[in-house]
Design a protein around this motif. Sequence first.
Motif, mmCIF file in Angstrom:
data_model
loop_
_atom_site.group_PDB
_atom_site.id
_atom_site.type_symbol
_atom_site.label_atom_id
_atom_site.label_comp_id
_atom_site.label_asym_id
_atom_site.label_seq_id
_atom_site.Cartn_x
_atom_site.Cartn_y
_atom_site.Cartn_z
ATOM 1 N N UNK A 289 2.049 2.287 -9.889
ATOM 2 C CA UNK A 289 3.231 2.022 -10.711
ATOM 3 C C UNK A 289 2.777 1.348 -11.999
ATOM 4 N N UNK A 290 3.555 1.449 -13.066
ATOM 5 C CA UNK A 290 3.176 0.786 -14.322
ATOM 6 C C UNK A 290 2.905 -0.708 -14.144
ATOM 7 N N UNK A 291 3.672 -1.349 -13.277
ATOM 8 C CA UNK A 291 3.506 -2.780 -13.074
ATOM 9 C C UNK A 291 2.159 -3.086 -12.403
ATOM 10 N N UNK A 292 1.811 -2.287 -11.386
ATOM 11 C CA UNK A 292 0.535 -2.539 -10.694
ATOM 12 C C UNK A 292 -0.655 -2.136 -11.561
ATOM 13 N N UNK A 293 -0.478 -1.123 -12.383
ATOM 14 C CA UNK A 293 -1.562 -0.735 -13.288
ATOM 15 C C UNK A 293 -1.818 -1.853 -14.297
ATOM 16 N N UNK A 294 -0.735 -2.433 -14.789
ATOM 17 C CA UNK A 294 -0.872 -3.544 -15.732
ATOM 18 C C UNK A 294 -1.539 -4.742 -15.057
ATOM 19 N N UNK A 295 -1.168 -5.006 -13.812
ATOM 20 C CA UNK A 295 -1.770 -6.117 -13.075
ATOM 21 C C UNK A 295 -3.263 -5.885 -12.863
ATOM 22 N N UNK A 296 -3.634 -4.645 -12.575
ATOM 23 C CA UNK A 296 -5.041 -4.295 -12.364
ATOM 24 C C UNK A 296 -5.832 -4.472 -13.656
ATOM 25 N N UNK A 297 -5.317 -3.971 -14.761
ATOM 26 C CA UNK A 297 -5.985 -4.114 -16.054
ATOM 27 C C UNK A 297 -6.161 -5.589 -16.410
#
Length: 343
Positions: free
Chosen positions: A259-267
């Motif tokens: 999800x966009x939120x988890x991708x942002x958290x990963x980055x």
Amino acid sequence: MTRCHPFGLIILAVTLFSMTLAGLAGCGQEPNRKPVVKIGEVLPPDHPTSDAMAYFRQRLETHTGQGVEVRRYPSGQLGNAGELIQACRTGDIEIAVVSAAPLAQYVTDMNVVALPFIFRDSQHQARVLDGEVGQTLRRSSEQAGVVALAFMDAGTRNIMTKRGPIVRPEDLKGLKIRVMDSNVLRQTIARLGATALPMSQSEVYSALQSGVIDGWENNPPTCLKFSMHETGCVYFAWTQHVAIPDVMIVSKTWYEGLSPQRREALDRAAQETSSHQRTLWAEYEVQAVEQLKQLGMRFNEVDAQAFRDRLDGAYDEYIEKYGEGFASLIEQIQNTGSPQVDP
């Protein structure tokens, strides 16, 4: 009006009770159904880069609100660098930490960071990899099925031998030196006059003991953590011929499915970890040199200009092989200057 038989009521009650228990059990198991993120690592648990990955685990779990479960597998438990890269490409593991050198077999542009003397110092390397060159390498990596999420400091690579000291390239003549599986490293060591033998890190200790190789090239922290001084390989020459970063890569398929939120958290977690790792590395490298000296490692400076002269013209060879895009990357790296300081 149809009346229900008492036996039927009993069956109905038992069924409803069973469904209720099943529902409660399902609720109780929900925390165990969090997505599992597997991280493959080559280095041992107490290496500074491994310490940084412990930090990454904490940051990722925090940024996702404990919405993922991170499992780390250090010391090559899931395979060597090449196997980890392939596992990321196929999606068998989500994340791996590997050297950029073996990654270059899949991502041609990554060869640029393995070129001899391409970086002036660690600060220059950080500015390059945190800038446009780093973004270019990330885009290039996606074509190979992985995403280069963050770069980490792995110091300079230097030559350690059982026979020494090594002061000039001529001193390497006839020696068999272990290198990572990298075309650039093989050719670099060959240009310096030695025979380069590609070999997995897990094989180096026994190869030194048995005399299969006469030496290897790496950095002080890795030398200490793998106890290479025990093999009689105690001559450490500060050749500093390359400074190849480690890379945190993730499966592209998995990354794009987040999800966009988890991708942002990963980055975010990856970038925080990159910065943290560089600090850990700088502190630990000083400590590693002192500990190795106490353990009998003999450090010596080299004729740096003689090594540079022997490697002169190497860039032209790779530009001819990889094209103008590769030449542009070299130029961008060389033109990356010091940050502006206000008067």
